[in-house]
Design a protein around this motif. Structure first.
Motif, PDB file in Angstrom:
ATOM      1  N   HIS A   1     -33.975 -16.939  55.858  1.00 12.21           N
ATOM      2  CA  HIS A   1     -34.004 -17.415  57.348  1.00 12.21           C
ATOM      3  C   HIS A   1     -35.571 -17.938  57.820  1.00 12.21           C
ATOM      4  N   VAL A   2     -36.627 -17.260  56.812  1.00 12.62           N
ATOM      5  CA  VAL A   2     -37.866 -17.626  57.293  1.00 12.62           C
ATOM      6  C   VAL A   2     -38.496 -17.587  56.020  1.00 12.62           C
ATOM      7  N   ASP A   3     -39.718 -18.390  56.051  1.00 14.56           N
ATOM      8  CA  ASP A   3     -40.392 -18.750  54.849  1.00 14.56           C
ATOM      9  C   ASP A   3     -41.082 -17.733  53.981  1.00 14.56           C
ATOM     10  N   PHE A   4     -41.734 -16.625  54.991  1.00 19.12           N
ATOM     11  CA  PHE A   4     -42.311 -15.533  54.219  1.00 19.12           C
ATOM     12  C   PHE A   4     -42.577 -14.428  55.081  1.00 19.12           C
ATOM     13  N   ALA A   5     -43.119 -13.354  54.582  1.00 19.86           N
ATOM     14  CA  ALA A   5     -43.516 -12.233  55.617  1.00 19.86           C
ATOM     15  C   ALA A   5     -44.597 -11.346  54.791  1.00 19.86           C
ATOM     16  N   PHE A   6     -45.215 -10.603  55.623  1.00 19.75           N
ATOM     17  CA  PHE A   6     -45.983  -9.509  54.918  1.00 19.75           C
ATOM     18  C   PHE A   6     -45.350  -8.154  55.196  1.00 19.75           C
ATOM     19  N   GLN A   7     -44.815  -7.286  54.175  1.00 17.87           N
ATOM     20  CA  GLN A   7     -44.156  -6.265  54.330  1.00 17.87           C
ATOM     21  C   GLN A   7     -44.818  -5.131  53.555  1.00 17.87           C
ATOM     22  N   TYR A   8     -44.364  -4.114  53.808  1.00 17.95           N
ATOM     23  CA  TYR A   8     -45.080  -2.850  53.210  1.00 17.95           C
ATOM     24  C   TYR A   8     -44.441  -2.428  51.848  1.00 17.95           C
ATOM     25  N   PRO A   9     -45.054  -1.857  50.565  1.00 12.56           N
ATOM     26  CA  PRO A   9     -44.445  -1.696  49.333  1.00 12.56           C
ATOM     27  C   PRO A   9     -43.028  -1.039  49.351  1.00 12.56           C
ATOM     28  N   PRO A  10     -42.945   0.084  50.103  1.00  8.58           N
ATOM     29  CA  PRO A  10     -41.704   0.837  49.751  1.00  8.58           C
ATOM     30  C   PRO A  10     -40.402   0.310  49.842  1.00  8.58           C
ATOM     31  N   THR A  11     -40.243  -0.687  50.858  1.00 12.53           N
ATOM     32  CA  THR A  11     -39.095  -1.550  50.914  1.00 12.53           C
ATOM     33  C   THR A  11     -38.976  -2.436  50.172  1.00 12.53           C
ATOM     34  N   SER A  12     -40.120  -3.183  49.891  1.00 15.21           N
ATOM     35  CA  SER A  12     -40.288  -4.818  49.207  1.00 15.21           C
ATOM     36  C   SER A  12     -40.055  -4.581  47.753  1.00 15.21           C
ATOM     37  N   LEU A  13     -40.637  -3.414  46.977  1.00 16.04           N
ATOM     38  CA  LEU A  13     -40.636  -3.487  45.822  1.00 16.04           C
ATOM     39  C   LEU A  13     -39.130  -3.491  45.148  1.00 16.04           C
ATOM     40  N   PRO A  14     -38.346  -2.423  45.753  1.00 15.60           N
ATOM     41  CA  PRO A  14     -37.030  -2.476  45.093  1.00 15.60           C
ATOM     42  C   PRO A  14     -36.397  -3.925  45.141  1.00 15.60           C
ATOM     43  N   LEU A  15     -36.562  -4.753  46.083  1.00 16.35           N
ATOM     44  CA  LEU A  15     -36.014  -6.162  46.287  1.00 16.35           C
ATOM     45  C   LEU A  15     -36.628  -7.026  45.411  1.00 16.35           C
ATOM     46  N   MET A  16     -37.970  -6.610  45.001  1.00 17.39           N
ATOM     47  CA  MET A  16     -38.463  -7.596  44.141  1.00 17.39           C
ATOM     48  C   MET A  16     -38.090  -7.358  42.751  1.00 17.39           C
ATOM     49  N   ARG A  17     -37.782  -5.874  42.380  1.00 14.01           N
ATOM     50  CA  ARG A  17     -37.067  -5.816  41.171  1.00 14.01           C
ATOM     51  C   ARG A  17     -35.817  -6.115  40.887  1.00 14.01           C
ATOM     52  N   GLY A  18     -35.204  -6.229  42.288  1.00 13.68           N
ATOM     53  CA  GLY A  18     -33.711  -6.861  42.084  1.00 13.68           C
ATOM     54  C   GLY A  18     -33.592  -8.292  42.023  1.00 13.68           C
ATOM     55  N   ASN A  19     -34.437  -9.054  42.152  1.00 19.33           N
ATOM     56  CA  ASN A  19     -34.717 -10.577  42.206  1.00 19.33           C
ATOM     57  C   ASN A  19     -34.197 -11.026  43.460  1.00 19.33           C
ATOM     58  N   LYS A  20     -34.488 -10.277  44.308  1.00 19.41           N
ATOM     59  CA  LYS A  20     -34.259 -10.770  45.892  1.00 19.41           C
ATOM     60  C   LYS A  20     -35.413 -11.507  46.452  1.00 19.41           C
ATOM     61  N   LEU A  21     -36.591 -10.827  45.930  1.00 20.37           N
ATOM     62  CA  LEU A  21     -37.865 -11.202  46.749  1.00 20.37           C
ATOM     63  C   LEU A  21     -38.796 -11.591  45.606  1.00 20.37           C
ATOM     64  N   ARG A  22     -39.751 -12.581  45.910  1.00 22.27           N
ATOM     65  CA  ARG A  22     -40.749 -12.753  45.115  1.00 22.27           C
ATOM     66  C   ARG A  22     -42.266 -12.180  45.981  1.00 22.27           C
ATOM     67  N   VAL A  23     -43.081 -11.357  45.214  1.00 22.84           N
ATOM     68  CA  VAL A  23     -44.272 -11.006  45.645  1.00 22.84           C
ATOM     69  C   VAL A  23     -45.512 -11.774  45.109  1.00 22.84           C
ATOM     70  N   LEU A  24     -45.994 -12.430  46.262  1.00 24.20           N
ATOM     71  CA  LEU A  24     -47.049 -13.382  45.844  1.00 24.20           C
ATOM     72  C   LEU A  24     -48.425 -12.581  45.727  1.00 24.20           C
ATOM     73  N   ALA A  25     -48.642 -11.620  46.601  1.00 25.89           N
ATOM     74  CA  ALA A  25     -50.153 -11.089  46.536  1.00 25.89           C
ATOM     75  C   ALA A  25     -49.931  -9.571  47.323  1.00 25.89           C
ATOM     76  N   VAL A  26     -51.263  -8.953  47.107  1.00 22.28           N
ATOM     77  CA  VAL A  26     -51.223  -7.843  47.725  1.00 22.28           C
ATOM     78  C   VAL A  26     -52.321  -7.992  48.805  1.00 22.28           C
ATOM     79  N   ALA A  27     -52.106  -7.756  50.153  1.00 15.91           N
ATOM     80  CA  ALA A  27     -52.974  -8.301  51.442  1.00 15.91           C
ATOM     81  C   ALA A  27     -53.784  -7.334  51.430  1.00 15.91           C
ATOM     82  N   GLY A  28     -54.734  -7.095  50.401  1.00 14.48           N
ATOM     83  CA  GLY A  28     -55.945  -5.939  50.464  1.00 14.48           C
ATOM     84  C   GLY A  28     -56.933  -6.240  49.445  1.00 14.48           C
ATOM     85  N   GLU A  29     -57.984  -5.093  49.377  1.00  9.68           N
ATOM     86  CA  GLU A  29     -59.125  -5.305  48.616  1.00  9.68           C
ATOM     87  C   GLU A  29     -58.894  -4.711  47.079  1.00  9.68           C
ATOM     88  N   ARG A  30     -57.673  -4.173  46.898  1.00  4.28           N
ATOM     89  CA  ARG A  30     -57.242  -3.293  45.661  1.00  4.28           C
ATOM     90  C   ARG A  30     -56.078  -3.717  45.442  1.00  4.28           C
TER      91      ARG A  30
END
Lengths: 328, 504
Positions: free
Chosen positions: A202-231
């Motif tokens: 329903h939207v093109d992208f979002a900035f979300q925190y790792p605990p909830t995003s990472l499982p969705l990435m592993r389950g092929n529901k999300l793609r993580v493009l970058a970490v919004a930080g300096e490390r």
């Protein structure tokens, strides 16, 4: 008369010895400590604060009771915490939401109901960056793709957040400001519904925190493009961070502990020591790391410095955002 | 039969002494937070999170889930007996449940509500068991325009909620919408009607409002007549529903299960919406809708079933995708994450043991809850024999303590008491307070989804018929509206007769 005098002297002595006892840091703490959390129960922030409370008990020798006092994006609880007796028995969960709330109030020409200097900062124990997430079958394979497309279609790409000028809106606003890109913002009520909107395209992208995003990435529901930080993050070492990409747009969700500003220094020292030990504690580390976060300890003075720095960034962004908002 | 084998494995884990004990503990605690006005499942679960630090992930989630669905059982008790919603999903149960108590049928209402809760709860676990991965993905298709269309249907149904005339319902709907606009504009941050009061930034929560407008106002009304009100001895036979009541509640229970299960998938506090929609549907389908609000068993059976079914399916997005769509599943998810179990799309395959143990424990928990709740019916009903002059101050005290304990907020107490007086005045004037509260719930959700949709489409209304789901829902709401108008305008026998009389 003598009796009355004797009685009043007696009460005075009692009162004094009692208050001395409270101030005396050697004995502190002698009774349970209340920790006000200005955020609603159940969020990541709440759980991290509760984890601190559960482990810090070991080093303080007293129970720490967490009380949620949510309202007005944390201002209600923060005001209660700032106005509490400065005896070390009422502490407040400090977080990036302090800065968010204060700067937003200022940007809109209101006087914030509390201020940074109403607190002495004991220490902070997490400092997590957001992740740039897109739907799994999104055409954007990298952050550059997304930025290129945004440049071609200014104001056409839509992102969601868990709430206006909250912890998942500001990092995007800062990113947009730093890169000069324009997006459309659709706020949701909380991070969960926002993530669902990304997964459901329903939207093109979002900035979300790792605990909830990472499982969705592993389950092929999300793609993580970058970490919004300096490390980069330990758990996803091959995903680039903003520093790698040459983007200067930092924003971290940090959580820490603060005490009212007039708390006696010996008590503050004792609390700082307990917080440091807690941050090094194995059980505490496990409680923070297992959900996918990392412990990142900062001494109280460093927290104050960090607030100074992030306050400036957020103030700038908020002034921009406040200009866009309709006037009364 | 893969599912059955898995379920069998799940039962093996769930039936260990420790897990049965934890399930029982969760159910008892859930019933308690459900019964206590003000404290809902969210506060109940959050309070016990530290207790799960020492348990394994399986035991922890079994206990917390027990609290969640247990609260749906307990919530009806105070709604039915005292007109005080025990938690948000039981607001609508007050309407007919309390009227049944006044008629001496409170026991039957409690019985049916426990029975319906069991059916709804169990059916939704069956759905959870077979359909989780499929439905979790399906639920993500519901974006803002689809949500708005569903809310629109609920809003059209709202027009038929009131017992009084159009002119006693519609003003209350508008008043409810007006009150719901208080607080910060979620899109621009502009403050609306806050008058510099920080506590009003988040708007007015509807739980203290509902407790005030129903519960406190009930106490105020009773003070007028408490000397007259007769409490009669309750015989066992009166605790049980009659044959007609049982027969009348079958339909609502099954419709409530289906409706609740589907609406539970939606983001937000779906179980509240589910209970309201079920009530409104039952009223729409009833032979004599005008009897609703005077103590019809259908008005208890439907919503109480629906909120239990919704509490089961609300766990689907969280178990199937790791996306908590409501506050209570969010807390449960975090309880799992503390133990290193991260719910996500791979959760069911990677942590099959936990998933199936949870499913099995939910079957067990629902049985425990029925066994637990049926004997409690007579206990609670007998509580009504306490003289009113003693009972009501205690109820008021419990309301105050319960309301305060949720957010530690004195503002909530002021809201509770103000809306108590508000409810008293408007009930005396025979306005429909329930419409006010439902409008307060629907208003902000509709505003949010409407503006989200338009923000997404850059202001184009075509988004509302862009997807097939929203198109179907929009057409359905249009037809419902036309049907409503037709039903009001069509000449009935009575109007014919009066017209003939006038003509003749």
């Amino acid at each position: 008369m003598k009796k009355i005098l004797g009685f009043s002297v007696f009460t005075l002595v009692c009162f004094l010895s009692l208050s001395m006892g409270l101030i005396q840091a050697a004995d502190y703490p002698t009774r349970p400590i209340t920790l006000i959390n200005p955020m609603p129960p159940g969020g990541t922030l709440d759980v991290q604060a509760r984890a601190w409370a559960a482990v810090a008990e070991k080093y303080l020798g007293q129970t720490v009771v967490v009380v949620n006092k949510p309202g007005a994006t944390g201002m209600v609880g923060a005001v209660a915490g700032a106005k509490a007796q400065p005896d070390g028995y009422t502490l407040t969960v400090a977080s990036v939401n302090f800065t968010n709330a204060i700067e937003w109030e200022r940007a809109n020409g209101r006087r914030p109901p509390f201020n940074y200097d109403d607190f002495i900062y004991i220490g902070s124990f997490t400092m997590s960056p957001t992740l740039v997430v897109v739907p799994y079958d999104s055409p954007y394979k990298s952050l550059q793709d997304l930025m290129k497309d945004a440049q071609a279609k200014p104001g056409q790409l839509v992102y969601c957040s868990g709430g206006l000028y909250g912890m998942s809106h500001l990092p995007i606003a800062i990113f947009a400001n730093a890169t000069g890109l324009k997006f459309r913002h659709v706020p949701y009520k909380g991070g969960g519904p926002c993530l669902q909107a990304v997964v459901g395209k329903h939207v093109d992208f979002a900035f979300q925190y790792p605990p909830t995003s990472l499982p969705l990435m592993r389950g092929n529901k999300l793609r993580v493009l970058a970490v919004a930080g300096e490390r980069r993050l330990k758990s996803i070492p091959d995903i680039p961070c903003f520093k790698d990409l040459g983007i200067n747009a930092e924003y971290y969700g940090w959580v820490g502990i603060a005490a009212p500003k007039k708390t006696p220094p010996p008590i503050v020292e004792k609390l700082r020591e307990a917080t440091k030990k807690t941050a090094e504690d194995k059980a505490f580390n496990a409680m923070i790391e297992k959900p996918g976060d990392e412990v990142y300890y900062l001494h109280g003075d460093e927290v104050r410095k960090h607030i100074e720095k992030e306050g400036k960034t957020i103030a700038e962004i908020d002034q921009e955002l406040a200009k866009e908002a309709p006037k009364k | 039969m893969d599912v059955l084998n898995n379920l069998l494995d799940g039962f093996q884990i769930a039936l260990s002494y420790k897990n049965i004990y934890l399930c029982l503990l969760g159910c008892i605690w859930g019933t308690m937070v459900g019964v206590l006005p003000g404290i809902g499942p969210l506060a109940g679960i959050t309070l016990l999170i530290p207790a799960t630090f020492g348990l394994g992930p399986t035991g922890g989630i079994i206990m917390l889930a027990g609290i969640y669905y247990g609260a749906m059982y307990g919530g009806s008790t105070t709604s039915i007996l005292m007109n005080i919603p025990g938690e948000s999903a039981s607001v609508v149960t007050c309407l007919d449940g309390y009227q049944m108590t006044l008629k001496g049928r409170g026991g039957a209402a409690l019985f049916i509500s426990a029975w319906g809760s069991w059916v709804g709860g169990t059916l939704s676990i069956v759905g959870l068991m077979f359909l989780t991965p499929f439905l979790a993905n399906f639920a993500t298709k519901f974006g803002p325009p689809e949500m708005f269309a569903i809310l629109l249907i609920a809003f059209i149904l709202l027009g038929s909620l009131g017992r009084g005339s159009f002119f006693r319902t519609i003003p209350m709907v508008f008043l409810g919408l007006l009150v719901s606009t208080i607080g910060m504009d979620p899109f621009t941050g502009t403050l609306r009607f806050t008058h510099g009061v920080t506590e009003l930034y988040d708007g007015i929560d509807f739980i203290p409002v509902a407790m005030g407008a129903f519960g406190v106002s009930e106490i105020l009304i009773s003070t007028e007549e408490s000397l007259v009100r007769i409490t009669h001895r309750v015989r066992l036979r009166e605790l049980l529903p009659t044959r007609e009541e049982l027969r009348a509640s079958w339909g609502p229970i099954f419709r409530g299960s289906g409706l609740g299960f589907l609406l539970g998938l939606l983001p937000g506090s779906a179980h509240v919406l589910a209970s309201f929609v079920s009530y409104l549907t039952e009223k729409r389908l009833a032979q004599k809708p005008e009897e609703f609000g005077t103590g019809r068993i259908e008005g208890v059976a439907g919503p109480e079933t629906a909120n239990n079914a919704a509490s089961g399916s609300a766990m689907i997005p969280f178990l199937g995708l790791g996306i908590p769509t409501g506050p209570a599943p969010a807390v449960m998810m975090i309880a799992l994450m503390i133990h290193g179990v991260r719910p996500g799309p791979l959760f069911i395959s990677e942590h099959a043991q936990i998933f199936w143990a949870l499913i099995a424990s939910m079957y067990i928990g629902n049985v425990i809850l029925v066994i637990l709740n049926l004997p409690l019916v007579s206990l609670f009903v007998n509580m009504l024999r306490v003289p009113f002059r003693i009972l009501f101050p205690i109820i008021l005290l419990i309301c105050l303590v319960g309301t305060y304990s949720v957010n530690a907020s004195t503002t909530d107490l002021i809201v509770l008491l103000c809306f108590g007086v508000f409810g008293y005045v408007f009930r005396k004037l025979q306005y429909d307070v329930a419409s006010f509260i439902l409008a307060m719930i629907l208003g902000p959700m509709m505003e949010m989804t409407f503006r989200q949709s338009l923000m997404r489409s850059a202001g184009s209304f075509s988004i509302f018929w862009g997807s097939s789901i929203s198109l179907v829902l929009m057409v359905a709401s249009g037809l419902l509206l036309l049907w409503n108008i037709y039903r009001e305008l069509r000449p009935t026998k009575a109007t014919w007769e009066s017209a003939l009389k006038e003509g003749g």
